[in-house]
Write a protein that holds these residues in place. Sequence first.
Motif, mmCIF file in Angstrom:
data_model
loop_
_atom_site.group_PDB
_atom_site.id
_atom_site.type_symbol
_atom_site.label_atom_id
_atom_site.label_comp_id
_atom_site.label_asym_id
_atom_site.label_seq_id
_atom_site.Cartn_x
_atom_site.Cartn_y
_atom_site.Cartn_z
ATOM 1 N N ASN A 138 -58.517 -2.405 -38.664
ATOM 2 C CA ASN A 138 -59.397 -3.063 -37.493
ATOM 3 C C ASN A 138 -59.669 -2.085 -36.205
ATOM 4 O O ASN A 138 -58.749 -1.769 -35.776
ATOM 5 N N TYR A 139 -60.911 -1.657 -36.147
ATOM 6 C CA TYR A 139 -60.987 -0.575 -35.066
ATOM 7 C C TYR A 139 -61.435 -1.381 -33.693
ATOM 8 O O TYR A 139 -61.708 -0.337 -32.704
ATOM 9 N N GLN A 176 -55.990 1.110 -29.285
ATOM 10 C CA GLN A 176 -54.629 1.946 -29.835
ATOM 11 C C GLN A 176 -54.968 2.235 -31.438
ATOM 12 O O GLN A 176 -54.693 3.570 -31.793
ATOM 13 N N ASN A 177 -55.557 1.482 -32.224
ATOM 14 C CA ASN A 177 -55.932 1.811 -33.555
ATOM 15 C C ASN A 177 -56.932 2.831 -33.505
ATOM 16 O O ASN A 177 -56.739 3.879 -34.291
ATOM 17 N N TYR A 178 -57.958 2.836 -32.833
ATOM 18 C CA TYR A 178 -58.960 3.766 -32.691
ATOM 19 C C TYR A 178 -58.550 5.091 -32.316
ATOM 20 O O TYR A 178 -58.814 5.987 -32.876
ATOM 21 N N GLN A 179 -57.504 5.259 -31.239
ATOM 22 C CA GLN A 179 -57.094 6.638 -30.717
ATOM 23 C C GLN A 179 -56.078 6.977 -31.936
ATOM 24 O O GLN A 179 -56.246 8.349 -32.185
ATOM 25 N N ARG A 180 -55.570 6.418 -32.496
ATOM 26 C CA ARG A 180 -54.586 6.632 -33.909
ATOM 27 C C ARG A 180 -55.427 7.459 -34.755
ATOM 28 O O ARG A 180 -55.134 8.613 -35.287
ATOM 29 N N LYS A 184 -57.052 10.470 -33.503
ATOM 30 C CA LYS A 184 -56.049 11.614 -33.640
ATOM 31 C C LYS A 184 -55.817 12.302 -35.132
ATOM 32 O O LYS A 184 -55.645 13.590 -35.231
ATOM 33 N N GLY A 185 -55.842 11.350 -35.977
ATOM 34 C CA GLY A 185 -55.851 11.799 -37.370
ATOM 35 C C GLY A 185 -57.068 12.562 -37.839
ATOM 36 O O GLY A 185 -56.696 13.482 -38.733
ATOM 37 N N VAL A 186 -58.036 12.244 -37.521
ATOM 38 C CA VAL A 186 -59.351 12.993 -38.017
ATOM 39 C C VAL A 186 -59.462 14.276 -37.261
ATOM 40 O O VAL A 186 -59.426 15.342 -37.873
ATOM 41 N N LYS A 187 -58.928 14.403 -35.943
ATOM 42 C CA LYS A 187 -58.762 15.655 -35.570
ATOM 43 C C LYS A 187 -57.429 16.367 -35.773
ATOM 44 O O LYS A 187 -57.719 17.841 -36.184
ATOM 45 N N LEU A 188 -56.596 16.117 -36.332
ATOM 46 C CA LEU A 188 -55.324 16.565 -37.149
ATOM 47 C C LEU A 188 -55.758 17.196 -38.483
ATOM 48 O O LEU A 188 -55.553 18.410 -38.852
ATOM 49 N N GLY A 242 -64.300 14.194 -34.501
ATOM 50 C CA GLY A 242 -63.368 13.770 -33.661
ATOM 51 C C GLY A 242 -63.656 13.404 -32.118
ATOM 52 O O GLY A 242 -63.084 12.519 -31.545
ATOM 53 N N ASN A 243 -64.963 13.658 -31.644
ATOM 54 C CA ASN A 243 -65.460 13.452 -30.520
ATOM 55 C C ASN A 243 -66.849 12.694 -30.697
ATOM 56 O O ASN A 243 -67.598 12.823 -29.555
ATOM 57 N N ARG A 244 -67.070 12.087 -31.693
ATOM 58 C CA ARG A 244 -68.102 11.345 -31.750
ATOM 59 C C ARG A 244 -68.357 10.004 -30.769
ATOM 60 O O ARG A 244 -69.536 9.933 -30.131
ATOM 61 N N ARG A 245 -67.536 9.487 -30.287
ATOM 62 C CA ARG A 245 -67.638 8.401 -29.283
ATOM 63 C C ARG A 245 -68.268 9.286 -27.818
ATOM 64 O O ARG A 245 -69.049 8.429 -27.393
ATOM 65 N N LYS A 246 -67.553 10.389 -27.386
ATOM 66 C CA LYS A 246 -68.039 11.020 -26.333
ATOM 67 C C LYS A 246 -69.665 11.512 -26.528
ATOM 68 O O LYS A 246 -70.276 11.401 -25.448
#
Length: 139
Positions: free
Chosen positions: A2-3, A7-11, A14-18, A72-76
């Motif tokens: 569930n996005y 908090q789930n979105y941020q987690r 971070k996984g995508v960026k990592l 990783g920055n698609r929202r921005k």
Amino acid sequence: MNYLNEQNYQRSNKGVKLAGAIIIGVGIVLLGIGILKIATSSNLFEGSTGMFLIIPGIFLTIVGCIICFLLGNRRKIMAYQMQEMMPLMHEGMQQMRPIMKENVEYMTPVMQEYARQMAPTYGEVAKEVAKGFKEGMNE
């Protein structure tokens, strides 16, 4: 997953960026080893094995950059695009308003006449539906 939860979105972000950073690291390592092999090669065969490391290294580095920076920055990125598009959309709607008003003014009498012509049919349909409900309630 569930996005809707921030908090789930941020987690997950971070996984995508990592993952992107890891892929970039592997690509750079392959590039470095390939360049080192070519630079230290004494014959053509050793140099060609270095090229077999450079090509996937370049590919992995590009894919890692795409994952890390674009995904990783698609929202921005989408927020920026919307901010740029809103004035254009508003201007387009302002220009369309007179045309839409003219169309509604033209269509209103036409639709009213159509509704007047169809009213008896709608009444018969309503009577049949009501009759069906009554029969269903009696059973």
